[in-house]
Design a protein around this motif. Structure first.
Motif, PDB file in Angstrom:
ATOM      1  N   VAL A  39       0.844  -1.181   0.000  1.00 23.91           N
ATOM      2  CA  VAL A  39       0.000   0.000   0.000  1.00 23.91           C
ATOM      3  C   VAL A  39       0.889   1.244   0.000  1.00 23.91           C
ATOM      4  N   ARG A  40       0.548   2.235  -0.835  1.00 25.46           N
ATOM      5  CA  ARG A  40       1.428   3.367  -1.077  1.00 25.46           C
ATOM      6  C   ARG A  40       1.091   4.565  -0.191  1.00 25.46           C
ATOM      7  N   HIS A  41       0.667   4.299   1.038  1.00 30.73           N
ATOM      8  CA  HIS A  41       0.242   5.348   1.953  1.00 30.73           C
ATOM      9  C   HIS A  41       0.679   4.997   3.366  1.00 30.73           C
ATOM     10  N   THR A  42       0.703   6.011   4.249  1.00 34.84           N
ATOM     11  CA  THR A  42       1.152   5.765   5.620  1.00 34.84           C
ATOM     12  C   THR A  42       0.035   5.979   6.641  1.00 34.84           C
TER      13      THR A  42
END
Lengths: 140, 140, 140
Positions: A39-42
């Motif tokens: 997933v490209r988010h924090t």
């Protein structure tokens, strides 16, 4: 083969996308290999979790809120990073302890998931978000 | 090359299976590559943890019980998913924050583990279970 | 292609090494593939987390200390494994719930990280340590 799955979220919940993944795999993965999801988010997470009783997901979200409450909860007065809203820093905390990447062995073109396992994006933020999951399939 | 490791559990504990993995690797992994392990259940976990002092594993289990107590503990009165027993929903909570999959780089046919690292199934349920871990080795 | 990244730590903090990884990838990863990172220790972690506001990392460390306090904190009197110092067993607890391995899909020679994602070693011990991260790149 790589792709990006897009999952639209509307507040804290578990969003299953096992179907999207299976559809893509049927096109690109004829045999054995490895599927990686990241997933490209924090402030959201990936998760493999039970897909039978929906209460499991509600209890999970409730529990995460109890161990990492919003910044405006009295027990969280010590938080520094509050400028993006009371749900932002707790979202980072939850994102630290839930998976950011998942790896799924593929045999005969199918993920070797157990009977009750589904793949989810877990949204930790209150506002709607468009979440991207990078995917890579590597044949063996 | 893929396989499924079977681990018989008898209540909450850490069950090391590093030996089983090494034995299989000696047969299938002559050189460099990647080993992926994925547990096919949502109420137990995989873990890489210290294999020296067994107290580490007991303390870990105790701590998990303190942050995710059984459903019949007063602090957990709010849980919805209780029909499978007081140990079931906490097992899902623990399974959400401990690894469901592990990836081990292989060099010269051996996992690049540190000196004190062993590979475990962490059982979160009280009753005995037969746990399956899907494994995939991909040569580089 | 495999390598070992070495990260020198000086107490609990998040140590970014995204730059080291990018430098190595530019040399070995011309195209598509998978990067696997695995930390070879049981008292520190890997993490993908926001690299914008440094307060996020401080809040994360503070929160981990609140859910897994040092052994000399009154709430942790029940810990057994205390002979390696009050920060050792909590370090194992934190290492159990934060990632020990990370997988990063590579496209066009670059990690498919989101805009705000950096790669960190999270040190859980008080004393300085030399930490090793095993890395493997596999072309698709």
């Amino acid at each position: 083969m790589n792709t990006i799955f897009t999952i639209q979220t509307t507040g804290p919940a578990c969003y299953e996308f096992t179907g999207q993944v299976n559809k893509w795999l049927r096109r690109v993965a004829p045999a054995e290999g490895l599927l990686t999801l990241m997933v490209r988010h924090t402030s959201c997470s990936l998760l493999i979790q039970e897909n039978a009783d929906p209460d499991v997901q509600i209890d999970l979200l409730d529990w995460l809120n109890r161990i990492a409450p919003p910044a405006d909860h009295p027990s969280m007065h010590w938080l520094r990073h509050t400028m993006e809203g009371p749900d932002d820093m707790p979202a980072h905390l939850k994102a630290a302890i839930l998976p950011v990447s998942l790896q799924l062995p593929i045999a005969d073109g199918r993920m070797m998931l157990g009977t009750w396992q589904g793949i989810y994006v877990v949204e930790h933020r209150n506002a709607p978000h468009t979440r991207q999951v990078a995917a890579l399939f590597q044949a063996s």
